[in-house]
Design a protein around this motif. Sequence first.
Motif, PDB file in Angstrom:
ATOM      1  N   UNK A   1       7.799   2.585   3.234  1.00 54.47           N
ATOM      2  CA  UNK A   1       7.577   1.297   2.374  1.00 54.47           C
ATOM      3  C   UNK A   1       8.780   0.201   2.967  1.00 54.47           C
ATOM      4  N   UNK A   2      10.015   0.882   2.821  1.00 53.52           N
ATOM      5  CA  UNK A   2      11.138   0.148   2.935  1.00 53.52           C
ATOM      6  C   UNK A   2      11.195  -0.324   4.513  1.00 53.52           C
ATOM      7  N   UNK A   3      10.939   0.556   5.247  1.00 53.98           N
ATOM      8  CA  UNK A   3      11.007   0.316   6.875  1.00 53.98           C
ATOM      9  C   UNK A   3       9.764  -0.714   7.165  1.00 53.98           C
ATOM     10  N   UNK A   4       8.587  -0.570   6.659  1.00 56.44           N
ATOM     11  CA  UNK A   4       7.637  -1.542   6.907  1.00 56.44           C
ATOM     12  C   UNK A   4       7.747  -2.935   6.522  1.00 56.44           C
TER      13      UNK A   4
ATOM     14  N   UNK B   1       0.753  -1.173   0.095  1.00 55.34           N
ATOM     15  CA  UNK B   1      -0.011   0.069   0.030  1.00 55.34           C
ATOM     16  C   UNK B   1       0.945   1.244   0.164  1.00 55.34           C
ATOM     17  N   UNK B   2       1.835   1.132   0.688  1.00 57.89           N
ATOM     18  CA  UNK B   2       2.779   2.586   1.164  1.00 57.89           C
ATOM     19  C   UNK B   2       3.478   2.603  -0.404  1.00 57.89           C
ATOM     20  N   UNK B   3       3.861   1.548  -1.096  1.00 53.63           N
ATOM     21  CA  UNK B   3       4.590   1.494  -2.366  1.00 53.63           C
ATOM     22  C   UNK B   3       3.248   2.375  -3.544  1.00 53.63           C
ATOM     23  N   UNK B   4       2.183   1.948  -3.301  1.00 58.27           N
ATOM     24  CA  UNK B   4       1.223   2.224  -3.996  1.00 58.27           C
ATOM     25  C   UNK B   4       0.846   3.765  -4.248  1.00 58.27           C
TER      26      UNK B   4
END
Length: 134
Positions: free
Chosen positions: A92-95, A82-85
């Motif tokens: 997103x990398x941290x998630x 979702x964060x990439x989207x």
Amino acid sequence: MEELTLTTPALLFSAISLIMLAYTNRFLAYAAIIRNLSDKYLKHQDASVLRQIKNLRLRIQLTRYMQIAGISSLLFCVLTMFLIYIHYPIVAVWAFGLGLVLLILSLLFLIWEIQISAKSLQHHLGDIENHFKK
């Protein structure tokens, strides 16, 4: 550093799903064993049955922790996608990293639980051998 794409966290879906299926099967097997041991203990108050129940209590707890960490890992993979989207690549990398750590934690709980299971089986084999020696 390479860019994290939607396919990277998506690759973990099948692996985590298979792991969760294995964890669920373990949990169901323990439930059946506990029910049998409970019936056995009610018929014959045997100390060895109480030891087995204590052992299974820890194994059930570890299985629950494995499942929680595995599900959380899957959740963070979905969050990563979702964060990439929505174009938050750094978050997103941290998630995704947190999701991987949770997956590692889940597998470490599995190793711990397998060690306990193997030790328990060794005790059962020892009991059988002692019975035949008598």
